[in-house]
Design a protein around this motif. Structure first.
Motif, PDB file in Angstrom:
ATOM      1  N   ASP A 169       0.812  -1.254  -0.100  1.00  0.00           N
ATOM      2  CA  ASP A 169       0.098  -0.027  -0.046  1.00  0.00           C
ATOM      3  C   ASP A 169       0.846   1.225   0.068  1.00  0.00           C
ATOM      4  O   ASP A 169       0.483   2.281  -0.608  1.00  0.00           O
ATOM      5  CB  ASP A 169      -0.866   0.014   1.295  1.00  0.00           C
ATOM      6  CG  ASP A 169      -1.819   1.127   1.410  1.00  0.00           C
ATOM      7  OD1 ASP A 169      -2.746   1.333   0.280  1.00  0.00           O
ATOM      8  OD2 ASP A 169      -1.691   2.075   2.191  1.00  0.00           O
ATOM      9  N   LYS A 170       2.025   1.115   0.970  1.00  0.00           N
ATOM     10  CA  LYS A 170       2.973   2.341   0.811  1.00  0.00           C
ATOM     11  C   LYS A 170       3.852   2.622  -0.510  1.00  0.00           C
ATOM     12  O   LYS A 170       4.006   3.740  -0.895  1.00  0.00           O
ATOM     13  CB  LYS A 170       3.773   2.228   1.964  1.00  0.00           C
ATOM     14  CG  LYS A 170       3.244   2.471   3.288  1.00  0.00           C
ATOM     15  CD  LYS A 170       4.011   2.220   4.373  1.00  0.00           C
ATOM     16  CE  LYS A 170       3.148   2.212   5.855  1.00  0.00           C
ATOM     17  NZ  LYS A 170       4.055   1.773   6.828  1.00  0.00           N
ATOM     18  N   GLN A 171       3.701   1.613  -1.141  1.00  0.00           N
ATOM     19  CA  GLN A 171       4.529   1.672  -2.645  1.00  0.00           C
ATOM     20  C   GLN A 171       3.423   1.951  -3.851  1.00  0.00           C
ATOM     21  O   GLN A 171       3.940   2.202  -4.888  1.00  0.00           O
ATOM     22  CB  GLN A 171       5.151   0.446  -2.976  1.00  0.00           C
ATOM     23  CG  GLN A 171       6.141   0.054  -1.764  1.00  0.00           C
ATOM     24  CD  GLN A 171       7.117   1.111  -1.637  1.00  0.00           C
ATOM     25  OE1 GLN A 171       7.989   1.507  -2.842  1.00  0.00           O
ATOM     26  NE2 GLN A 171       7.554   1.186  -0.279  1.00  0.00           N
ATOM     27  N   GLY A 172       2.157   2.019  -3.388  1.00  0.00           N
ATOM     28  CA  GLY A 172       1.187   2.360  -4.419  1.00  0.00           C
ATOM     29  C   GLY A 172       0.826   1.003  -5.321  1.00  0.00           C
ATOM     30  O   GLY A 172       0.126   1.220  -6.331  1.00  0.00           O
ATOM     31  N   TRP A 173       0.971  -0.019  -4.641  1.00  0.00           N
ATOM     32  CA  TRP A 173       0.762  -1.410  -5.405  1.00  0.00           C
ATOM     33  C   TRP A 173      -0.786  -1.860  -4.629  1.00  0.00           C
ATOM     34  O   TRP A 173      -1.212  -1.398  -3.919  1.00  0.00           O
ATOM     35  CB  TRP A 173       1.597  -2.379  -5.048  1.00  0.00           C
ATOM     36  CG  TRP A 173       2.982  -1.983  -5.316  1.00  0.00           C
ATOM     37  CD1 TRP A 173       3.482  -0.917  -6.655  1.00  0.00           C
ATOM     38  CD2 TRP A 173       4.269  -2.410  -5.000  1.00  0.00           C
ATOM     39  NE1 TRP A 173       4.696  -0.880  -6.664  1.00  0.00           N
ATOM     40  CE2 TRP A 173       5.522  -1.610  -5.871  1.00  0.00           C
ATOM     41  CE3 TRP A 173       4.559  -3.287  -4.056  1.00  0.00           C
ATOM     42  CZ2 TRP A 173       6.766  -1.873  -5.383  1.00  0.00           C
ATOM     43  CZ3 TRP A 173       6.209  -3.369  -3.672  1.00  0.00           C
ATOM     44  CH2 TRP A 173       7.142  -2.497  -4.631  1.00  0.00           C
ATOM     45  N   LYS A 174      -1.213  -2.631  -5.501  1.00  0.00           N
ATOM     46  CA  LYS A 174      -2.379  -3.341  -5.145  1.00  0.00           C
ATOM     47  C   LYS A 174      -2.463  -4.622  -4.472  1.00  0.00           C
ATOM     48  O   LYS A 174      -1.629  -5.504  -5.111  1.00  0.00           O
ATOM     49  CB  LYS A 174      -3.315  -3.751  -6.504  1.00  0.00           C
ATOM     50  CG  LYS A 174      -4.738  -4.178  -6.082  1.00  0.00           C
ATOM     51  CD  LYS A 174      -5.655  -4.431  -7.201  1.00  0.00           C
ATOM     52  CE  LYS A 174      -6.974  -5.131  -7.095  1.00  0.00           C
ATOM     53  NZ  LYS A 174      -7.840  -5.295  -8.235  1.00  0.00           N
ATOM     54  N   PHE A 175      -2.999  -4.902  -3.273  1.00  0.00           N
ATOM     55  CA  PHE A 175      -2.687  -6.382  -2.598  1.00  0.00           C
ATOM     56  C   PHE A 175      -3.991  -6.935  -2.828  1.00  0.00           C
ATOM     57  O   PHE A 175      -4.987  -6.490  -2.156  1.00  0.00           O
ATOM     58  CB  PHE A 175      -2.243  -6.034  -1.140  1.00  0.00           C
ATOM     59  CG  PHE A 175      -1.815  -7.327  -0.362  1.00  0.00           C
ATOM     60  CD1 PHE A 175      -0.737  -7.754  -0.137  1.00  0.00           C
ATOM     61  CD2 PHE A 175      -3.023  -7.897   0.401  1.00  0.00           C
ATOM     62  CE1 PHE A 175      -0.670  -9.124   0.558  1.00  0.00           C
ATOM     63  CE2 PHE A 175      -2.686  -9.046   0.926  1.00  0.00           C
ATOM     64  CZ  PHE A 175      -1.691  -9.502   1.015  1.00  0.00           C
TER      65      PHE A 175
END
Length: 409
Positions: A190-196
């Motif tokens: 989330d902090k990297q701007g990715w989708k989990f």
């Protein structure tokens, strides 16, 4: 390859190159006041460790071959031989050009430093200092080009991944830590701007996870290390040492959780034929209400050639479960093929998560001492809370990537 003149010319060329390397070791200190700190650090790293002597000799020998092939192309050859030699020479050229330039810039830098010592005019000396800086930066660019070809990763750093977390040794505490690790990776993403995206979860009795499969996607070229680049070294057994919340006597428990990071490949990377896949539909089990228990929404895929089985029942929709299962199956098949190739080429360097035994740990999370230790590189960081919030994952990734590059070199 018996081109005597070409080999002699290469030897005459490399003699001053070796002299230049020794000379620059001695000259780094005098020119230090004229270099910015980062450039000086770069120069020291490059000339003292980044280009080991054995690697330098290897590149030199390949340059001999490159020039020998070049001379052979000027001689009378059949069309087949010319094509074969041109193809081999082309493979060498991708890193021989930067290495050739690297050597020439080394010699030029040595000559510039020597010439500056003989010049009295301050303006000329300052111009030569600027040239020395430009040459050092040029040497850095040549090395980066060369190293990127030598240790080019087989998988792009921005590749999306399938993350699998399973309990190892430790019972209920291991399942709780599996959930904590999943949360850590989710917060990091989330902090990297990715989708989990959680794909499948098997719950334990006390609220933890026996197993979780998740996808992480959404990487871009602007990311420093990328999704796969940041998490590729998380594969292995993670050991936790802490007093569980359920422990009334305050006794320290040691448990393990295994993590697997699988690159998610597209259709063009893994050829999945429909006739090789058996699809079984069945009713879901566990929490989810009446709907999941009365419809055949759960999907189990079996890849007949490899025997790999993937079961997904996370969604209420059969189509969504099937799509997720196909993604996981494709990643698992790719990983199986990658492991097969690696075992053939590097028998002693298999990347496995192991059995989950405590002795196989790659990293230890020691809560009482507030310390996280990665045993592969013998690096410890402090701040368990920051680590579990996903704030230190990138720090470990950088250290592990640097160690990996050194090992590859």
């Amino acid at each position: 390859l018996g081109c005597h003149a070409g080999r002699l010319s290469c030897r005459r060329f490399f003699s001053p190159v070796r002299d230049s390397r020794r000379f620059l070791h001695e000259q780094l200190a005098p020119i230090a006041p004229h270099l910015n700190p980062s450039l000086l650090r770069l120069a020291k790293e490059k000339f003292e460790s980044r280009m080991p002597e054995k690697l330098f000799d290897l590149m030199r020998d390949k340059l001999f071959l490159y020039y020998a092939y070049d001379e052979q192309l000027d001689s009378d050859l059949s069309i087949e031989d010319r094509q074969r030699i041109a193809k081999t020479k082309g493979k060498l050229s991708k890193y021989m050009h930067p290495f050739d330039s690297y050597c020439r810039k080394l010699v030029e830098l040595k000559e510039t430093i020597e010439l500056r010592a003989l010049v009295d005019d301050e303006d000329e000396k300052e111009a030569m200092r600027e040239l020395e800086k430009d040459l050092l930066e040029g040497i850095q660019e040549c090395e980066e080009d060369m190293f990127s070809q030598i240790i080019k990763p087989p998988i792009d750093k921005d590749t999306s991944i399938i993350l699998e977390i399973r309990t190892g040794v430790g019972g209920a505490e291991a399942s709780l830590f599996a959930k904590d690790l999943a949360t850590m990776y989710e917060m990091f993403a989330d902090k990297q701007g990715w989708k989990f995206e959680a794909m499948d979860i098997s719950y334990a009795d006390q609220g933890g996870y026996r197993e979780i499969t998740a996808g992480i996607s959404g990487g871009s070229d602007s990311d420093e290390l990328g999704i796969y680049g940041s998490l590729q070294f998380e594969t292995g057994a993670h050991r936790v040492q802490r007093v569980p919340a359920t422990e009334s006597s305050g006794r320290l428990h040691t448990s393990t959780v295994t993590v697997a990071v699988l690159p998610e490949m597209k259709d063009i990377d893994v050829d999945l034929r429909q006739q090789d896949i058996r699809i079984d539909l069945y009713r879901s089990s566990g929490p989810g209400g009446q709907h999941v228990n009365v419809t055949d929404s759960a999907v189990r895929l079996t890849h007949m050639p490899t025997g790999i089985v993937v079961a997904i029942q996370d969604e209420r929709s059969q189509h969504k479960n099937k799509d997720k299962a196909m993604r996981v199956l494709r990643a698992k098949i790719f990983e199986k093929e990658k492991q097969k190739q690696m075992s053939q080429r590097h028998e002693l360097r298999k990347q496995q998560i192991g059995s989950g035994d405590r002795s196989e740990k790659i990293r230890t999370y020691n809560f009482p001492q507030n310390r996280i230790t990665d045993h592969r590189i013998n690096v410890s960081l402090y701040g368990i809370d920051k680590m579990m919030a996903g704030d230190l994952c990138q720090d470990f990734a950088r250290e592990l990537l640097e160690a990996h590059e050194k090992e590859e070199l």
